[in-house]
Design a protein around this motif. Sequence first.
Motif, PDB file in Angstrom:
ATOM      1  N   SER A 108       0.930  -0.771  -0.169  1.00 49.38           N
ATOM      2  CA  SER A 108      -0.061   0.554  -0.272  1.00 49.38           C
ATOM      3  C   SER A 108       1.008   1.308   0.393  1.00 49.38           C
ATOM      4  O   SER A 108       0.123   2.484  -0.339  1.00 49.38           O
ATOM      5  CB  SER A 108      -0.961   0.019   1.463  1.00 49.38           C
ATOM      6  OG  SER A 108      -1.912  -1.044   1.164  1.00 49.38           O
ATOM      7  N   THR A 115      -4.502   4.301  -4.057  1.00 55.79           N
ATOM      8  CA  THR A 115      -5.496   3.246  -3.295  1.00 55.79           C
ATOM      9  C   THR A 115      -4.681   1.556  -4.660  1.00 55.79           C
ATOM     10  O   THR A 115      -4.960   2.530  -5.379  1.00 55.79           O
ATOM     11  CB  THR A 115      -7.187   3.649  -2.815  1.00 55.79           C
ATOM     12  OG1 THR A 115      -7.518   4.052  -2.952  1.00 55.79           O
ATOM     13  CG2 THR A 115      -6.407   5.254  -1.840  1.00 55.79           C
ATOM     14  N   GLN A 119      -8.075  -2.031  -0.469  1.00 51.81           N
ATOM     15  CA  GLN A 119      -7.221  -1.585   0.721  1.00 51.81           C
ATOM     16  C   GLN A 119      -7.558  -1.568   1.854  1.00 51.81           C
ATOM     17  O   GLN A 119      -8.587  -1.162   1.999  1.00 51.81           O
ATOM     18  CB  GLN A 119      -6.701  -0.104   0.473  1.00 51.81           C
ATOM     19  CG  GLN A 119      -5.327   0.465   1.371  1.00 51.81           C
ATOM     20  CD  GLN A 119      -4.944   1.549   0.021  1.00 51.81           C
ATOM     21  OE1 GLN A 119      -4.588   1.440  -0.718  1.00 51.81           O
ATOM     22  NE2 GLN A 119      -3.908   2.237   1.573  1.00 51.81           N
ATOM     23  N   LEU A 176      -8.055   9.296   1.342  1.00 52.48           N
ATOM     24  CA  LEU A 176      -7.802   8.031   1.866  1.00 52.48           C
ATOM     25  C   LEU A 176      -9.002   8.339   2.381  1.00 52.48           C
ATOM     26  O   LEU A 176     -10.026   6.451   2.582  1.00 52.48           O
ATOM     27  CB  LEU A 176      -7.015   8.053   2.820  1.00 52.48           C
ATOM     28  CG  LEU A 176      -4.999   7.535   2.739  1.00 52.48           C
ATOM     29  CD1 LEU A 176      -4.188   7.198   3.802  1.00 52.48           C
ATOM     30  CD2 LEU A 176      -4.850   6.409   1.462  1.00 52.48           C
TER      31      LEU A 176
END
Length: 199
Positions: A108, A115, A119, A176
């Motif tokens: 990662s 991403t 994930q 994220l």
Amino acid sequence: MSEPDRVLPLFATNPVAGAVLAAAFAAWVVSEYRIGRTRPTQSRPGDLSGAAVGLGLLVAYFGGLAVSVLATATVIVEGQWWWFAAGLVVAASGQGLRLRAVRELGSSFTFRVQTVPGQAVVDTGPYRRIRHPSYTGALICALGFTIAYTNWLAPLAVLGLALAYVVRIPHEERVLAAEIGEPYRRYMARTRRLIPFVF
């Protein structure tokens, strides 16, 4: 101050110190190259945070180097070898933390913000208390090198890298949070960005 009396940092006057600093810098470059080589990245349209970090690294390492040579009035005179060695120890510790963070994040981890499908949030190892330990390590490493430059002003160059992370971190966290979703938002709520329990 006349040219013959000009005070220079240790690495500029002592061949051994110069060679050690060059070797340490080469080791840092190789470790960063290996990270990037084993973790391919894809460009994200409109993401300038990588360029900001690159510029910040240049300011920290080469700006600090230039300051250490040009600002002769602030060259450390007493205990030069002690400061030089201490700086390299700090730099090695910072890079050690960064490499530990890279290993913990595994596939990662990339240089660019991205991403992968499915994930998951990594909250083990150095990620247990802070969200960006690789950046913390990078800042500590840069600070160590600038201390090893043996000039009181040189560590101020690390502010260039810190400002780059001011751009990078919020952007990365927005991506994220949007793409991983609620698990990452919960992770953000219980951790700090760079310094455990502080920030």
